[in-house]
Design an enzyme around this catalytic site. Structure first.
Site, PDB file in Angstrom:
ATOM      1  CD  GLU A 148      -2.537   1.704   0.295  1.00 28.28           C
ATOM      2  OE1 GLU A 148      -3.283   0.873  -0.253  1.00 28.28           O
ATOM      3  OE2 GLU A 148      -2.419   2.885  -0.112  1.00 28.28           O
TER       4      GLU A 148
ATOM      5  CB  ILE B 203     -24.450   0.988  -0.774  1.00 28.41           C
ATOM      6  CG1 ILE B 203     -24.775   2.406  -0.308  1.00 28.41           C
ATOM      7  CG2 ILE B 203     -25.723   0.228  -1.127  1.00 28.41           C
ATOM      8  CD1 ILE B 203     -25.310   3.272  -1.419  1.00 28.41           C
TER       9      ILE B 203
ATOM     10  CG  HIS C 295     -25.003  -1.358  -4.782  1.00 25.31           C
ATOM     11  ND1 HIS C 295     -25.885  -0.307  -4.802  1.00 25.31           N
ATOM     12  CD2 HIS C 295     -23.762  -0.814  -4.699  1.00 25.31           C
ATOM     13  CE1 HIS C 295     -25.202   0.836  -4.747  1.00 25.31           C
ATOM     14  NE2 HIS C 295     -23.912   0.559  -4.681  1.00 25.31           N
TER      15      HIS C 295
ATOM     16  CB  VAL D 299       4.445  -0.163  -6.962  1.00 22.57           C
ATOM     17  CG1 VAL D 299       5.051  -0.810  -8.208  1.00 22.57           C
ATOM     18  CG2 VAL D 299       4.009  -1.237  -5.967  1.00 22.57           C
TER      19      VAL D 299
ATOM     20  CE  LYS E 121     -25.094   0.973  -8.676  1.00 27.09           C
ATOM     21  NZ  LYS E 121     -23.652   0.914  -8.984  1.00 27.09           N
TER      22      LYS E 121
ATOM     23  NE  ARG F 183     -18.973   7.436  -8.384  1.00 26.42           N
ATOM     24  CZ  ARG F 183     -19.305   8.703  -8.255  1.00 26.42           C
ATOM     25  NH1 ARG F 183     -18.518   9.661  -8.717  1.00 26.42           N
ATOM     26  NH2 ARG F 183     -20.435   9.037  -7.664  1.00 26.42           N
TER      27      ARG F 183
ATOM     28  CB  SER G 169     -20.391   2.041  -7.758  1.00 25.14           C
ATOM     29  OG  SER G 169     -21.598   1.481  -7.321  1.00 25.14           O
TER      30      SER G 169
ATOM     31  CB  CYS H 226     -15.136   9.580  20.517  1.00 23.19           C
ATOM     32  SG  CYS H 226     -16.299  10.271  19.333  1.00 23.19           S
TER      33      CYS H 226
ATOM     34  CB  CYS I 215     -17.608  17.844  18.730  1.00 22.18           C
ATOM     35  SG  CYS I 215     -16.288  16.699  19.154  1.00 22.18           S
TER      36      CYS I 215
END
Lengths: 474, 406
Positions: free
Chosen positions: A34, A50, A52, A175, A248, A307, A333, A397, A432
């Site tokens: 990563e 979501i 779907h 990378v 969508k 996206r 998506s 929190c 907050c």
């Protein structure tokens, strides 16, 4: 020094992490790379969350089949990975006869794809499902199998479970070069039999490093706006308008955490995370045509994501002209929904190739440790948790009721930045927005990580939170 | 008579003073506070200017807090520190701390939960999301409690008092404060803070301006500032950039009433404060509210008077006292931003606290047959009138009117 791997996965977003977890069932040496400081810090960071139902896209597309299968798989994963997931159901709404014809089309398409229990609802039945719906809405396609999930926690649990099963995770590892069997990062060089390109927005760039010029990734930005918990009384299901060509549409999403999200926009060619007033106005106006009782006063936060749209608008999953280089690109998506099925598809590709020995581990651990949350516990469970760990008795929190125990667990499970804590625990995501808890979280992080406060960052390199230690640094 | 305790929720100045006042009535008082040390936000307000009216002495915030806590202790208030309230149901207060979850069966409850700062999201400032955007109060905590400078080149959006105080504080700690930007045509904070915190340090104040963009991928790199028109929309051609590493927000305080909501107390949707009657009782029987959770005060000394009244009344209620029914709604004629209380009985003198929407000179504020003239009224300053019982001649409603004949 070079390291020898069976598989190197580039990108720890939802696709890369789901693949890592699925492959960790087998006796393989796997690295998950990563470029950011933590998993889920790229495209996945701004996901709407979501799962779907899968009636949206045409049966011929790769993503259609994987979406329906992925939705099914989350039913199993919920328990194994301790995922916050709930099948709240989706409604695609229609205003008048012309729209209703389109609902029939999606109903048919959904049935063809095997989406369970679809039906068109009208009148009182529709109002019972969604009492605050605008009077102009005449009917809706109801998909009870759809759900909402916490997208970041999903990524973190995939990574966590993959690591429990031996996958090595390398954050902060961008990378810089790829060749057949070789992946070079800013940190080290990996020698590997297979390379899986799940690099999100950078997937085309990675493919080009390997000499492949078969597709392009175009960014499509989406702005989303988060509304106060008070809005949760106004909406029960994920509500869609009829879709446009590029998206969508503007949705109303009751999140698992009790807030409501509205958005996203679809801005082609934009890859920044800025939010803008004109888009907010448009999103709010569109939302109010669905649920008129939503007001701008409910707004607590805004964010934007991008996206990765591949040439052809479909997922690109498969082997390439470069031996051992597999693309998992264009995962927009319903990428979150499809992710577990994408992972199965990658295994199928490896099986088909046949040159890697895929032996299932006998000691595979399917379950992650539990993640108890003060927020969702009843009084008795909470008391029991406090008895086991007094840190549960301290709510750090206050807005989201996140205990000190949860913050400490997040750091121990790999959160190294303030955003990493926020995405894992929700601390700082409430009303907050971290005004009260940020300092305490930094103290806990410094203690757990054993670093001075001035080294703590919001999201990794160059995002230090504090400029100077006034006591020790005069 | 009952020996059930009066439970005070919150250990800031309102909580401490309400607790002391309740204890002075002979009540058994428990004060629940999430922090290790009582005093609330006062502990990070290390500047002076507190206590002139209440203690007849100029104190720093921590000094005021220490005195208030010491008084409470002397009067026998029991402190439950590092304890959070999960919910209030009826007069049962559910709390959590290191020992677990427990329910306190209270004779009366006083909610002194204070306020929170309006965050970036609620303002909807466009731009990127880098590190270096802080609310002024968080910056104050970082500097004064933790001993860290949040940044070195700072722009402050909003001219609330905390922002002004922080402009001075950060300058003294070696940071450069480039500008204070205020969207309104007049500053939000007190006049004395404009002079002492900005003018004395040569920090420019841009009125009728706002931040229209935040730049920087990882850490703030700069902001864009523009003039705004009467509708607060940026005026084209007036924007300019400032390179900075930090943006502080001092753009308003919102009463924090999540616990009041669990109790079912009615909240004023405009101010987010609890709706209380002249006795400072919320719409839930036996649950009182005071301090910044009711409406945001300018001075802790004013807040102290209100808190003492709430504490005393809670103790009276717990001891079985029955208050005259408050059936006369107090109605804002539209000139006021906020009016407390929401209901009066008409049987005793009532203190009505308010803020005007627009600055006024020589205006009279009237209720029923009562009227009082003010030389000046400013939106940034809370004022009050004490209305005698016989002034409430209309038993259907008590309209608070602003009459400006000048």
């Amino acid at each position: 020094m070079k390291k020898l791997y069976d598989i190197v996965i580039i990108g720890a977003g939802i696709a890369g992490s789901a693949i890592a977890r699925e492959l960790s069932r087998y006796d393989l040496k796997i690295a998950l790379l990563e470029k950011e400081a933590d998993a889920a810090f790229g495209v996945s960071k701004a996901n709407s969350g979501i799962v779907h139902a899968g009636f949206h896209s045409a049966p011929g597309m790769v993503k259609s089949r994987l979406c329906v299968r992925g939705n099914y798989l989350y039913g199993e994963l919920k328990d194994e990975l301790d995922l916050p997931f709930e099948r709240k159901g989706e409604l695609m709404i229609a205003r008048g006869a012309e729209d209703e014809e389109k609902l029939e089309f999606f109903l048919k398409q959904g049935n063809q794809l095997g989406v369970p229990d679809l039906k068109i609802v009208r009148g009182e039945e529709l109002r019972r499902l969604e009492p605050q719906l605008s009077d102009e809405i005449t009917a809706a396609l109801y998909a009870p199998s759809a759900g909402v999930i916490n997208p970041y926690e999903t990524v973190y649990r995939f990574v966590q479970n993959a690591m429990q099963n031996g996958v090595e995770f390398f954050p902060d590892s961008e990378v810089v070069a790829v060749a057949e069997g070789i992946v070079e990062t800013t940190e080290q060089t990996f020698e590997t039999k297979y390379i899986i390109n799940a690099a999100g927005l950078n997937a085309a760039k990675i493919a080009e490093m390997a000499g492949l010029h078969t597709f392009d990734i175009k960014p499509r930005k989406g702005q989303e706006y988060l509304l106060d918990r008070k809005a949760s009384a106004l909406v029960n299901h994920v509500i869609f308008p009829l879709p446009s060509k590029t998206s969508k549409g503007i949705l109303v999403i009751p999140t698992l955490d009790g807030t409501v999200m509205i958005g996203p926009s679809a801005e082609d060619g934009r890859d920044d995370d800025t939010t803008t007033n004109d888009v907010f106005d448009a999103i709010l106006a569109s939302t109010r045509t669905i649920i008129p009782s939503i007001t701008p006063k409910l707004l607590i936060s805004a964010f934007a994501g991008v996206r990765p749209v591949a040439t052809g608008d479909d997922f690109i999953i498969g082997p390439t002209g470069v031996k051992g280089f597999i693309n998992v690109a264009g995962i927009q998506s319903p990428g979150l929904t499809a992710a577990p099925a994408i992972a199965e598809a990658v295994v199928a590709i490896l099986k088909k190739n046949g040159d890697l020995l895929l032996n299932k581990k006998s000691d595979f651990i399917a379950y992650v440790p539990r993640h108890p949350k003060a927020r969702t516990m009843g009084k008795e469970d909470l008391s029991r948790s406090v008895a086991l760990d007094p840190h549960f008795g301290k709510l750090v929190c206050r807005c989201e009721h996140v205990s000190e125990a949860e913050i400490r667990q997040a750091v121990r499970e790999g959160a190294s930045t303030l955003d990493g804590i926020k995405l894992r625990t929700r601390a700082g995501m409430g009303r907050c927005q971290g005004g009260f808890c940020t300092y305490r979280i930094l103290e806990i992080m410094a203690e757990e990580l054993g670093v001075p406060m001035t080294e703590l960052t919001k999201k990794g390199a160059n995002s230090a939170l504090l400029a100077k230690d006034l006591k020790n640094d005069r | 008579m009952t020996d059930k305790p009066v439970v005070i929720v919150g250990g800031g100045p309102a909580g401490l003073i309400a607790a002391t006042a309740a204890a002075e009535q002979g009540a058994n008082v428990i004060l629940v506070d999430r922090e290790k040390h009582a005093g609330g936000i006062l502990n990070q307000c290390i500047h002076t200017g507190f206590g002139l009216a209440f203690y007849k002495e100029e104190l720093t915030g921590p000094e005021f807090a220490e005195r208030a806590a010491a008084s409470a202790l002397v009067k026998g208030v029991k402190f439950m520190n590092e304890t959070s309230v999960l919910s209030v149901s009826g007069k049962t207060v559910s709390v959590i701390n290191e020992h677990g979850v427990s329910d306190i069966d209270a004779g009366a409850v006083v909610l002194c939960t204070g306020c929170r700062e309006r965050p970036r999201g609620a303002l909807h400032i466009p731009g990127t999301r880098p590190a270096g955007v802080y609310t002024a109060g968080l910056a104050q905590k970082l500097v004064n409690i933790a001993g860290f400078l949040p940044g070195k080149r700072i722009v402050i959006l909003g001219s609330g008092d905390i922002g002004l105080i922080m402009a001075r504080r950060l300058t003294l700690e070696g940071a450069e404060v480039l500008a204070v930007v205020e969207v309104m045509p007049a500053p939000g904070g007190l006049r004395r803070n404009i002079v002492q915190c900005l003018d004395d340090f040569g920090i420019p104040l841009y009125l009728s301006h706002t931040v229209t963009d935040i730049r920087g991928k990882n850490r703030v790199e700069g902001v864009t500032i523009a003039k705004v028109d009467e509708k607060f929309n940026p005026v084209e051609g007036t924007s300019f950039d400032l390179d900075c590493d930090t943006l502080l927000l001092s753009v308003g305080l919102i009463p924090e009433n999540e616990i009041a909501e669990t109790a079912g107390a009615e909240i004023d949707p405009a101010s987010n404060g609890m709706l209380v009657d002249e006795n400072l009782m919320t719409t839930v029987d036996g649950v009182f509210g005071c301090g910044n959770a009711l409406h945001v005060h300018n001075l802790v000394d004013d807040l102290a008077v209100e808190a003492a009244q709430a504490g005393k009344n809670a103790a009276l209620y717990a001891a079985g006292h029955v208050f005259a029914p408050c059936t006369i709604p107090v109605v804002n004629d539209g000139a006021f931003g906020n009016v407390v209380p929401a209901r009066v009985s008409g049987t005793q003198p009532a203190v009505i606290r308010f803020r005007v929407r627009r600055p006024q000179k020589g205006a009279a504020v009237s209720v029923g047959t009562f009227s009082k003239r003010f030389a000046h009224l400013q939106p940034n300053t809370m004022e009050s009138v004490t209305v005698p019982a016989d002034a409430f001649t209309d038993k259907k409603e008590a309209v608070l009117c602003l009459n400006n004949t000048l």
